[in-house]
Scaffold this active site. Structure first.
Site, PDB file in Angstrom:
ATOM      1  N   LYS A  13     -17.052 -12.078 -61.553  1.00 23.32           N
ATOM      2  CA  LYS A  13     -17.681 -11.003 -60.762  1.00 23.32           C
ATOM      3  C   LYS A  13     -16.699 -10.471 -59.704  1.00 23.32           C
ATOM      4  O   LYS A  13     -16.519  -9.271 -59.560  1.00 23.32           O
ATOM      5  CB  LYS A  13     -18.965 -11.514 -60.077  1.00 23.32           C
ATOM      6  CG  LYS A  13     -19.995 -12.074 -61.051  1.00 23.32           C
ATOM      7  CD  LYS A  13     -21.242 -12.579 -60.345  1.00 23.32           C
ATOM      8  CE  LYS A  13     -21.027 -13.743 -59.409  1.00 23.32           C
ATOM      9  NZ  LYS A  13     -20.632 -15.008 -60.069  1.00 23.32           N
ATOM     10  N   ARG A  88     -29.686 -13.487 -56.000  1.00 25.79           N
ATOM     11  CA  ARG A  88     -29.510 -14.717 -56.769  1.00 25.79           C
ATOM     12  C   ARG A  88     -30.840 -15.391 -57.067  1.00 25.79           C
ATOM     13  O   ARG A  88     -30.860 -16.415 -57.751  1.00 25.79           O
ATOM     14  CB  ARG A  88     -28.674 -15.676 -55.946  1.00 25.79           C
ATOM     15  CG  ARG A  88     -27.265 -15.846 -56.453  1.00 25.79           C
ATOM     16  CD  ARG A  88     -26.586 -16.760 -55.485  1.00 25.79           C
ATOM     17  NE  ARG A  88     -25.463 -17.427 -56.034  1.00 25.79           N
ATOM     18  CZ  ARG A  88     -24.214 -17.044 -55.853  1.00 25.79           C
ATOM     19  NH1 ARG A  88     -23.928 -15.946 -55.194  1.00 25.79           N
ATOM     20  NH2 ARG A  88     -23.237 -17.773 -56.340  1.00 25.79           N
ATOM     21  N   ARG A 127      -8.956 -22.078 -60.294  1.00 33.38           N
ATOM     22  CA  ARG A 127      -8.967 -20.875 -59.434  1.00 33.38           C
ATOM     23  C   ARG A 127      -8.306 -21.160 -58.081  1.00 33.38           C
ATOM     24  O   ARG A 127      -8.493 -22.204 -57.488  1.00 33.38           O
ATOM     25  CB  ARG A 127     -10.391 -20.395 -59.190  1.00 33.38           C
ATOM     26  CG  ARG A 127     -10.404 -19.252 -58.149  1.00 33.38           C
ATOM     27  CD  ARG A 127     -11.707 -18.562 -58.029  1.00 33.38           C
ATOM     28  NE  ARG A 127     -12.789 -19.434 -57.639  1.00 33.38           N
ATOM     29  CZ  ARG A 127     -14.052 -19.051 -57.545  1.00 33.38           C
ATOM     30  NH1 ARG A 127     -14.368 -17.796 -57.826  1.00 33.38           N
ATOM     31  NH2 ARG A 127     -14.988 -19.889 -57.188  1.00 33.38           N
ATOM     32  N   ARG A 155     -10.972 -23.441 -53.269  1.00 29.08           N
ATOM     33  CA  ARG A 155     -12.257 -23.496 -52.568  1.00 29.08           C
ATOM     34  C   ARG A 155     -12.849 -24.894 -52.618  1.00 29.08           C
ATOM     35  O   ARG A 155     -12.739 -25.583 -53.620  1.00 29.08           O
ATOM     36  CB  ARG A 155     -13.239 -22.498 -53.213  1.00 29.08           C
ATOM     37  CG  ARG A 155     -13.212 -21.141 -52.562  1.00 29.08           C
ATOM     38  CD  ARG A 155     -13.967 -20.096 -53.302  1.00 29.08           C
ATOM     39  NE  ARG A 155     -15.328 -20.449 -53.711  1.00 29.08           N
ATOM     40  CZ  ARG A 155     -16.160 -19.598 -54.301  1.00 29.08           C
ATOM     41  NH1 ARG A 155     -15.772 -18.353 -54.532  1.00 29.08           N
ATOM     42  NH2 ARG A 155     -17.367 -19.968 -54.649  1.00 29.08           N
ATOM     43  N   ARG A 166     -23.483 -26.032 -59.447  1.00 30.62           N
ATOM     44  CA  ARG A 166     -23.651 -24.572 -59.278  1.00 30.62           C
ATOM     45  C   ARG A 166     -24.151 -23.952 -60.585  1.00 30.62           C
ATOM     46  O   ARG A 166     -24.977 -23.033 -60.564  1.00 30.62           O
ATOM     47  CB  ARG A 166     -22.333 -23.932 -58.844  1.00 30.62           C
ATOM     48  CG  ARG A 166     -22.013 -24.200 -57.385  1.00 30.62           C
ATOM     49  CD  ARG A 166     -20.541 -24.012 -57.073  1.00 30.62           C
ATOM     50  NE  ARG A 166     -20.060 -22.668 -57.254  1.00 30.62           N
ATOM     51  CZ  ARG A 166     -18.767 -22.342 -57.364  1.00 30.62           C
ATOM     52  NH1 ARG A 166     -17.834 -23.284 -57.305  1.00 30.62           N
ATOM     53  NH2 ARG A 166     -18.406 -21.096 -57.510  1.00 30.62           N
TER      54      ARG A 166
HETATM   55  P1  AP5 Z   1     -13.956 -14.918 -60.080  1.00 31.83           P
HETATM   56  O1  AP5 Z   1     -13.776 -13.446 -60.276  1.00 31.83           O
HETATM   57  O2  AP5 Z   1     -13.535 -15.518 -58.779  1.00 31.83           O
HETATM   58  O3  AP5 Z   1     -15.445 -15.339 -60.469  1.00 31.83           O
HETATM   59  P2  AP5 Z   1     -16.820 -15.088 -59.696  1.00 31.83           P
HETATM   60  O4  AP5 Z   1     -17.838 -14.749 -60.730  1.00 31.83           O
HETATM   61  O5  AP5 Z   1     -16.630 -14.121 -58.573  1.00 31.83           O
HETATM   62  O6  AP5 Z   1     -17.054 -16.580 -59.188  1.00 31.83           O
HETATM   63  P3  AP5 Z   1     -17.559 -17.179 -57.810  1.00 31.83           P
HETATM   64  O7  AP5 Z   1     -17.288 -18.671 -57.890  1.00 31.83           O
HETATM   65  O8  AP5 Z   1     -16.979 -16.488 -56.632  1.00 31.83           O
HETATM   66  O9  AP5 Z   1     -19.046 -16.962 -57.916  1.00 31.83           O
HETATM   67  P4  AP5 Z   1     -20.163 -17.741 -57.281  1.00 31.83           P
HETATM   68  O10 AP5 Z   1     -21.268 -16.864 -57.644  1.00 31.83           O
HETATM   69  O11 AP5 Z   1     -20.335 -19.167 -57.625  1.00 31.83           O
HETATM   70  O12 AP5 Z   1     -19.675 -17.911 -55.762  1.00 31.83           O
HETATM   71  P5  AP5 Z   1     -20.016 -17.105 -54.443  1.00 31.83           P
HETATM   72  O13 AP5 Z   1     -18.769 -16.997 -53.680  1.00 31.83           O
HETATM   73  O14 AP5 Z   1     -20.813 -15.895 -54.737  1.00 31.83           O
HETATM   74  O15 AP5 Z   1     -13.151 -15.650 -61.289  1.00 31.83           O
HETATM   75  C1  AP5 Z   1     -13.093 -17.047 -61.381  1.00 31.83           C
HETATM   76  C2  AP5 Z   1     -11.721 -17.470 -61.948  1.00 31.83           C
HETATM   77  O16 AP5 Z   1     -11.614 -17.008 -63.276  1.00 31.83           O
HETATM   78  C3  AP5 Z   1     -10.504 -16.894 -61.192  1.00 31.83           C
HETATM   79  O17 AP5 Z   1      -9.470 -17.830 -61.165  1.00 31.83           O
HETATM   80  C4  AP5 Z   1     -10.112 -15.665 -62.030  1.00 31.83           C
HETATM   81  O18 AP5 Z   1      -8.743 -15.380 -61.906  1.00 31.83           O
HETATM   82  C5  AP5 Z   1     -10.501 -16.125 -63.428  1.00 31.83           C
HETATM   83  N1  AP5 Z   1     -10.953 -15.037 -64.302  1.00 31.83           N
HETATM   84  C6  AP5 Z   1     -11.747 -13.987 -63.973  1.00 31.83           C
HETATM   85  N2  AP5 Z   1     -11.994 -13.214 -65.055  1.00 31.83           N
HETATM   86  C7  AP5 Z   1     -11.348 -13.824 -66.100  1.00 31.83           C
HETATM   87  C8  AP5 Z   1     -11.232 -13.515 -67.497  1.00 31.83           C
HETATM   88  N3  AP5 Z   1     -11.824 -12.436 -68.041  1.00 31.83           N
HETATM   89  N4  AP5 Z   1     -10.516 -14.360 -68.272  1.00 31.83           N
HETATM   90  C9  AP5 Z   1      -9.916 -15.460 -67.739  1.00 31.83           C
HETATM   91  N5  AP5 Z   1      -9.974 -15.788 -66.420  1.00 31.83           N
HETATM   92  C10 AP5 Z   1     -10.689 -14.980 -65.621  1.00 31.83           C
HETATM   93  O19 AP5 Z   1     -21.035 -18.134 -53.727  1.00 31.83           O
HETATM   94  C11 AP5 Z   1     -20.587 -19.369 -53.190  1.00 31.83           C
HETATM   95  C12 AP5 Z   1     -21.768 -20.084 -52.549  1.00 31.83           C
HETATM   96  O20 AP5 Z   1     -22.324 -19.273 -51.485  1.00 31.83           O
HETATM   97  C13 AP5 Z   1     -22.970 -20.346 -53.475  1.00 31.83           C
HETATM   98  O21 AP5 Z   1     -22.815 -21.547 -54.220  1.00 31.83           O
HETATM   99  C14 AP5 Z   1     -24.131 -20.425 -52.470  1.00 31.83           C
HETATM  100  O22 AP5 Z   1     -24.153 -21.672 -51.808  1.00 31.83           O
HETATM  101  C15 AP5 Z   1     -23.757 -19.358 -51.446  1.00 31.83           C
HETATM  102  N6  AP5 Z   1     -24.333 -18.032 -51.767  1.00 31.83           N
HETATM  103  C16 AP5 Z   1     -23.637 -16.887 -52.043  1.00 31.83           C
HETATM  104  N7  AP5 Z   1     -24.490 -15.878 -52.277  1.00 31.83           N
HETATM  105  C17 AP5 Z   1     -25.743 -16.374 -52.155  1.00 31.83           C
HETATM  106  C18 AP5 Z   1     -27.050 -15.822 -52.311  1.00 31.83           C
HETATM  107  N8  AP5 Z   1     -27.233 -14.527 -52.646  1.00 31.83           N
HETATM  108  N9  AP5 Z   1     -28.128 -16.625 -52.134  1.00 31.83           N
HETATM  109  C19 AP5 Z   1     -27.971 -17.931 -51.786  1.00 31.83           C
HETATM  110  N10 AP5 Z   1     -26.765 -18.525 -51.627  1.00 31.83           N
HETATM  111  C20 AP5 Z   1     -25.656 -17.753 -51.819  1.00 31.83           C
END
Ligand code: AP5
Length: 207
Positions: A13, A88, A127, A155, A166
């Site tokens: 994402k 979410r 990552r 991270r 997760r």
């Molecule tokens: P990346 O683009 O970083 O993936 P992402 O989907 O953004 O993953 P996140 O881990 O950031 O998502 P998340 O939803 O768990 O975490 P968030 O920060 O929102 O890509 C991942 C890796 O893959 C990278 O190394 C990239 O280079 C590689 N890659 C990408 N595309 C690729 C491809 N096509 N092929 C190969 N490699 C590829 O949330 C963190 C925490 O915050 C949550 O656990 C929760 O505790 C809290 N939180 C956040 N939002 C909320 C909410 N709305 N409600 C409640 N808690 C929340």
């Protein structure tokens, strides 16, 4: 254009959002980035959120909804937003509909980036993110950010145990949004297990 990016942790994402920001000039709102900044700055929100984030659990809906209600009213969102990591839960999705309706800016599309969980476990263990500019990369990119030269770090929640939790949380609490947005006729599903350029071409086609 108002876009929700849906998908499991590590689905890509943030990677796709960064491209949309640079090419389409939309405002990127990542609740994960906002929460990580709050934890780093030891704000009240950060103190409340840290424990949940470290465990891979969701931060309570009321904290996130209050945070988003304020953020989405900022002037930089007027041309459109890419919502990454929000909503979410169904409660958050219903709250988002209310916020956007109040602003007279309904959601245009919810894009699901679909990736197999085992692919995700591998991706997230390698990552790396830039401490300075937030750029997303992998272990193979080395210790310095390609974009700004900042330090690349892993991270706290990207260890295998937390990643697996997760993924379970995603299945239980977030995947029902797929049906929610399908029911609203807003869902477009994309195979995210391909080269990022190919994924991006489908994201663009969905807009
Ligand atoms: P990346 O683009 O970083 O993936 P992402 O989907 O953004 O993953 P996140 O881990 O950031 O998502 P998340 O939803 O768990 O975490 P968030 O920060 O929102 O890509 C991942 C890796 O893959 C990278 O190394 C990239 O280079 C590689 N890659 C990408 N595309 C690729 C491809 N096509 N092929 C190969 N490699 C590829 O949330 C963190 C925490 O915050 C949550 O656990 C929760 O505790 C809290 N939180 C956040 N939002 C909320 C909410 N709305 N409600 C409640 N808690 C929340």
């Amino acid at each position: 254009m108002n876009i929700v990016l849906l998908g499991a942790p590590g689905a890509g994402k943030g990677t796709q959002a960064a491209r949309l920001v640079s090419e389409e000039g939309l405002c990127h709102i990542s609740t994960g980035d906002i929460l990580r900044a709050a934890v780093k700055n030891e704000t009240e929100l950060g103190k409340k959120a840290k424990e949940y984030m470290d465990a891979g659990e969701l931060v309570p809906d009321e904290l996130i909804i209050d945070l988003m209600r304020e953020r989405i009213q900022q002037p930089d969102t007027e041309k459109g937003v890419i919502l990454d990591g929000f909503p979410r839960t169904t409660t958050q999705a219903v709250a988002l509909d209310g916020m956007l309706n109040e602003l007279g800016r309904p959601l245009d599309v919810a894009i699901l980036i679909d990736v197999d969980p085992e692919v995700i476990v591998k991706r997230l263990s390698s990552r790396r993110m830039c401490r300075a500019c937030g750029a997303i990369g992998t272990e193979a990119d080395g210790a310095s950010c390609k974009a700004c030269g900042g330090e690349m770090y892993q991270r706290d929640d990207d260890n295998e145990k937390t990643v697996r939790n997760r993924l379970e949380v995603y299945e239980k609490s977030t995947s029902p949004l797929i049906d929610y947005y399908r029911g609203c006729e807003l869902l477009v599903s994309i195979d995210g297990d391909r080269d990022p350029d190919e994924v991006y071409a489908d994201v663009k086609a969905a807009l």
